[in-house]
Design a protein around this motif. Structure first.
Motif, mmCIF file in Angstrom:
data_model
loop_
_atom_site.group_PDB
_atom_site.id
_atom_site.type_symbol
_atom_site.label_atom_id
_atom_site.label_comp_id
_atom_site.label_asym_id
_atom_site.label_seq_id
_atom_site.Cartn_x
_atom_site.Cartn_y
_atom_site.Cartn_z
ATOM 1 N N SER A 73 -5.682 -61.188 3.002
ATOM 2 C CA SER A 73 -6.906 -62.195 3.425
ATOM 3 C C SER A 73 -6.736 -63.388 2.672
ATOM 4 C CB SER A 73 -8.045 -61.448 3.175
ATOM 5 O OG SER A 73 -8.252 -60.135 4.122
ATOM 6 N N ALA A 74 -7.705 -64.356 3.016
ATOM 7 C CA ALA A 74 -7.427 -65.678 2.453
ATOM 8 C C ALA A 74 -7.891 -65.594 0.841
ATOM 9 C CB ALA A 74 -8.418 -66.650 3.298
ATOM 10 N N CYS A 84 -15.153 -67.391 -3.112
ATOM 11 C CA CYS A 84 -15.434 -66.061 -2.506
ATOM 12 C C CYS A 84 -14.564 -65.117 -2.228
ATOM 13 C CB CYS A 84 -16.319 -66.558 -1.342
ATOM 14 S SG CYS A 84 -15.566 -67.325 0.038
ATOM 15 N N ASP A 113 -13.654 -62.483 -3.587
ATOM 16 C CA ASP A 113 -14.263 -61.084 -3.870
ATOM 17 C C ASP A 113 -14.825 -60.703 -2.576
ATOM 18 O OD1 ASP A 113 -16.348 -63.034 -4.384
ATOM 19 O OD2 ASP A 113 -17.060 -62.063 -6.061
ATOM 20 N N GLY A 114 -15.747 -61.480 -2.032
ATOM 21 C CA GLY A 114 -16.489 -60.764 -0.595
ATOM 22 C C GLY A 114 -15.273 -60.877 0.380
ATOM 23 N N ILE A 115 -14.607 -61.806 0.638
ATOM 24 C CA ILE A 115 -13.573 -61.857 1.559
ATOM 25 C C ILE A 115 -12.814 -60.474 1.562
ATOM 26 C CG2 ILE A 115 -11.323 -62.763 2.377
ATOM 27 C CD1 ILE A 115 -12.365 -65.583 1.583
ATOM 28 N N ALA A 163 -13.478 -57.555 -0.253
ATOM 29 C CA ALA A 163 -14.429 -56.483 0.018
ATOM 30 C C ALA A 163 -14.622 -56.335 1.678
ATOM 31 C CB ALA A 163 -15.750 -56.851 -0.770
ATOM 32 N N GLN A 164 -14.928 -57.230 2.143
ATOM 33 C CA GLN A 164 -14.904 -56.913 3.391
ATOM 34 C C GLN A 164 -13.843 -56.375 4.491
ATOM 35 O OE1 GLN A 164 -17.711 -56.458 5.109
ATOM 36 N NE2 GLN A 164 -18.111 -57.303 6.999
ATOM 37 N N SER A 165 -12.767 -57.099 4.048
ATOM 38 C CA SER A 165 -11.365 -56.606 4.543
ATOM 39 C C SER A 165 -11.110 -55.109 4.179
ATOM 40 C CB SER A 165 -10.198 -57.308 4.201
ATOM 41 O OG SER A 165 -10.346 -58.617 4.755
#
Lengths: 190, 190
Positions: free
Chosen positions: B36-37, B99, B101-103, B105-107
């Motif tokens: 992920s990014a 962000c 951490d959120g990217i 976590a969502q992946s």
């Protein structure tokens, strides 16, 4: 398979500007963000959507592109984004949205990729210029901008060498992104 | 369809503790994060993986559960997480991971959901206790903890009423999460 979507979801910075970005897809992206987790369920993030050429042309100069490609000023006419989503935080609700911004950005970009589109999260934004341009009230913090369109470049992942994180572009225009190995990401101090 | 995955990806806080969490799935989740990014491609996030019952039992008391459910101290024995991923930032690389951490976590959570598992991002962590327990060096900031397992509760989304963001649980144990409408999330100041 989700993994295929994640693999396809590269940071694209050049687009086929002749392909309009569907309004319905912008809305589906916000819906995907809406249905994603939010810290303390506060849901403080807001979205401005743009896909008309005039608005896109005005937003474009407020963004900086690909910090490591020093020779490249950003996408030329014909390969610029055909849509933008500006992610805001409503500071009247909270000034700490934890990682909601990343969660939402990932949900939105995966939604675009599933439909054959894609984009790039841009944090390097001339925020006061953009705020003035779009009359964004001070109540809203500009978090970041998603630049969107029909990707018109090839992006490949490769193994990182000697900790060099800089992406680069080869003579054929292929964009190379070094990634750390999974063994480097998993740690244990036992 | 991605949207089905996003809909299934609720914040689950009760699990069937008799179902072990596969090690291969924990690794696939990190692989999804890896692909992920990452802002400036810095990739500063690191992951500690746990799915053995002893480690899970030691980690559990460092976490706080469902702030709005004041009467509920958290999942009972038999319904506790069967795995954890602790997300760290390597401060020697950067102290600003945007962000990422959120990217990530969502992946990771979408990857778990696709395999019939799920979890909850927990930000309310007794960080110093957890750091001591797992000998986490000061070099690494503890961002958050993903509590994982086979979901054993029903979570439903509903329309938010009068701005009340508090989730709640009904007498049948169904967890209700009020969400703002898409019309509230899309803003325009033209």
């Amino acid at each position: 398979m989700l993994k295929d979507l994640i693999l396809k979801n590269r940071s694209y910075r050049r687009f086929d500007q002749s392909v309009p970005f569907p309004t319905a897809l912008l809305q589906a992206m916000v819906e995907a963000a809406r249905l994603s987790a939010s810290a303390r369920n506060a849901q403080p993030l807001r979205y401005m959507l743009f896909n008309d050429p005039d608005a896109c042309a005005r937003i474009f100069p407020t963004l900086a592109w690909a910090g490591y490609l020093k020779e490249w000023p950003g996408p030329e006419k014909g390969e610029r984004p055909t849509a933008y989503i500006i992610q805001l935080a409503d500071l009247e609700l909270t000034d700490d949205w934890w990682c909601d911004d990343g969660i939402a950005a990932q949900s939105m970009l995966l939604t675009a990729v599933e439909q054959g589109f894609g984009g790039c999260i841009i944090g390097s934004v001339q925020r006061e210029k953009l705020r003035a341009l779009l009359s964004i009230p001070e109540r809203y913090k500009i978090i970041q901008v998603l630049a969107l369109g029909k990707p018109a470049e090839k992006v490949v992942i490769e193994s990182m060498k000697e900790g060099d994180i800089k992406y680069w572009r080869d003579p054929e225009g292929v964009h190379h992104v070094p990634k750390r190995g999974v063994d480097e990401l998993i740690v244990n101090f036992g």
